[in-house]
Design an enzyme around this catalytic site. Structure first.
Site, PDB file in Angstrom:
ATOM      1  CB  CYS A  68      -0.585   0.091   0.747  1.00 56.72           C
ATOM      2  SG  CYS A  68      -2.267   1.238   0.781  1.00 56.72           S
ATOM      3  CG  HIS A 117      -3.872  -3.460   2.414  1.00 55.68           C
ATOM      4  ND1 HIS A 117      -2.911  -2.863   3.712  1.00 55.68           N
ATOM      5  CD2 HIS A 117      -4.283  -2.380   2.585  1.00 55.68           C
ATOM      6  CE1 HIS A 117      -3.298  -2.058   3.212  1.00 55.68           C
ATOM      7  NE2 HIS A 117      -3.716  -1.433   3.004  1.00 55.68           N
ATOM      8  CD  GLU A 172      -1.258  -6.190   5.317  1.00 55.18           C
ATOM      9  OE1 GLU A 172      -1.475  -6.722   4.106  1.00 55.18           O
ATOM     10  OE2 GLU A 172      -1.908  -5.269   5.499  1.00 55.18           O
TER      11      GLU A 172
END
Lengths: 254, 218
Positions: free
Chosen positions: B90, B198, B200
């Protein structure tokens, strides 16, 4: 293209999941981390915890729930309920929340939205707007689970907090919440069309068609629901398949 | 010998999810990676892999990075001198660019010849931030890339951003996503890679990409 999102919401009290019908008559539906795991595996697009713990002393239990959830689930997690200060936000983000949602604190002092967005970024500041119809086509912001009127116009307020830096608006129709009669579509559309940030529609979902209506007719970017998922009426996969059949772009689950 | 993966902590938001997701990806890959969240330049400089997350604004993140004495130099040492694999996420990806135009003009690390600009999709009904799950479309370079190449047709990842990286040189473009315009989703060159989304927070697709990053030997 960007897909519409389905967001299960878990009401959490003293570290346990409950879901109220019009915020009374709470039923215990289990452990939040276990539920989060189930929703993660089921392909929910995000997850929201709404903390309805009354006592301030017990609020830290939620931080533990958030942190255990973040260890088990790799999906966006929003936490709301009683978030008032920069310190509240910081603690939740450090515990593993991706976004926090503000309600009463933002109504009392809208400038806190700007302060928090500047500090943590708009992407993690959601403003929850609880609205009730006070006249045809006119909606007012309420607090305290729909009991306290504020005299503030919900559409104007949504525009204001979006301009101050809210990254998203979580809109709940207090007339519909817990009724299973469907979203308040005119309200949802009025606010979705008035702000440039995404709107999550909430309050009143009882059928899969209601989810479709929230996106298609209410122009929301996401739909939030609780009881239809928690009690196994429908699965996330069924909801997505239904929305895809209705022509709404959704992320399919393999 | 187990590898050390340094997640750089420069006061930018929640690093727990990046840490946990990398740990999970490591376990799935059967690797014995040590995932360390750190703001210590010597740990970063000697790490086997470096991850730069980032949420918030370009300028704030850059300031946070520069506020820690020696951190920028340590990243340069690990990534540019030693050539260790680097992942920017990001705003961490944005910082790889030459320049950012978020709240003023700020200099990036200049590894990728691109500029970070406000997203202005032609279709005015599209909401900003671009928030939610969007499909990743690989470029030819992306399909051939050991990390980006694990993305399959139809895979979606979680995005949340209002600024995007416009590339002067498209050779670094590994993937795009469609949001009224072709938004840079993955960039990479040599031992560095960055994702606008993202990983994650992107469930299986994200874990798959993180695993490929941990296994990557550029």
């Amino acid at each position: 293209m960007l897909k519409a999102r389905i967001i299960p919401c878990l009401d959490v009290k003293d570290g346990r999941v409950v879901k109220g019908v019009n915020f009374v008559d709470l039923k215990d539906a289990g452990d939040p981390v276990e539920q989060a795991r189930v929703y993660d595996a089921a392909g929910a697009d995000e997850l929201t915890f709404l903390d309805i713990t009354a006592s301030h002393e017990k609020r830290d239990i939620l931080l533990d729930v958030v942190s255990r959830t973040a260890e088990a689930c790799f999906m966006p997690l929003t936490v709301g309920g009683g978030v008032r200060t920069e310190e509240d936000v910081r603690k939740l983000l450090l515990a593993g929340a991706d976004k926090v949602s503000l309600m009463t604190a933002a109504v009392k002092n809208p400038d806190i939205v700007r302060q928090l967005a500047e500090k943590f970024g708009s992407q993690c500041i959601v403003v929850a707007v609880d609205a009730k119809e006070v006249a045809p086509g006119k909606w007012e912001v309420f607090t305290h689970g729909g009991r306290t009127p504020t005299g503030i116009d919900a559409v104007e307020y949504s525009k204001q907090v979006a301009a101050l830096g809210a990254g998203e608006i979580l809109l709940t129709s207090m007339d519909r919440d817990g009724t299973r009669e469907g979203f308040n579509i005119p309200l949802t559309r009025a606010i979705s069309d008035a702000v440039s940030v995404p709107v999550i529609a909430s309050g009143g979902v009882g059928t899969l068609d209601h989810l479709v209506e929230g996106i298609r007719d209410g122009h929301a970017s996401a739909v939030l629901a609780a009881s239809i998922f928690h009690f196994g009426d429908y699965s996330i996969a069924e909801a997505k398949a239904h929305m895809i059949r209705a022509g709404i772009p959704m992320r399919e689950i393999d | 010998m187990s590898e050390t993966v340094a997640i750089i902590d420069y006061g930018s938001g929640n690093l727990r999810s990046a840490e946990k997701a990398l740990a999970r990806a490591g376990v799935e890959a059967g690797l014995d990676s040590r995932i360390i969240v750190t703001d210590k330049p010597d740990v970063v400089a000697s790490a086997d892999r470096v991850v730069l997350p980032g949420v918030g604004a370009f300028g704030d993140c850059r300031r946070g990075l520069l506020a820690i004495d020696g951190l920028k130099e340590a990243i340069r040492e690990a990534v540019r001198v030693k050539g260790q694999p680097f992942l920017g996420i990001c705003v961490g990806m944005h910082l790889m660019a030459r320049e950012g135009h978020e709240h003023g003009t700020h200099q990036g690390m200049g590894w990728i010849d691109g500029v970070v600009e406000k997203m202005e999709p032609a279709d005015g009904s599209l909401k900003i931030p671009h928030m939610g799950w969007n499909e990743i479309e690989l470029t030819d370079a992306g399909r051939a890339h050991p990390v980006a190449g694990v993305i399959e047709p139809g895979d979606h990842a979680y995005f949340v951003h209002s600024y995007h990286m416009a590339l002067a040189d498209k050779s670094a473009l590994l993937a795009t996503t469609d949001y009224g315009m072709a938004v840079t989703a993955i960039v990479g060159e040599g031992n560095i890679i960055g994702t606008q989304f993202h990983p994650e927070k992107s469930q299986k697709v994200g874990l798959k990409l993180l695993r490929a990053f941990l296994e990557w030997r550029p």
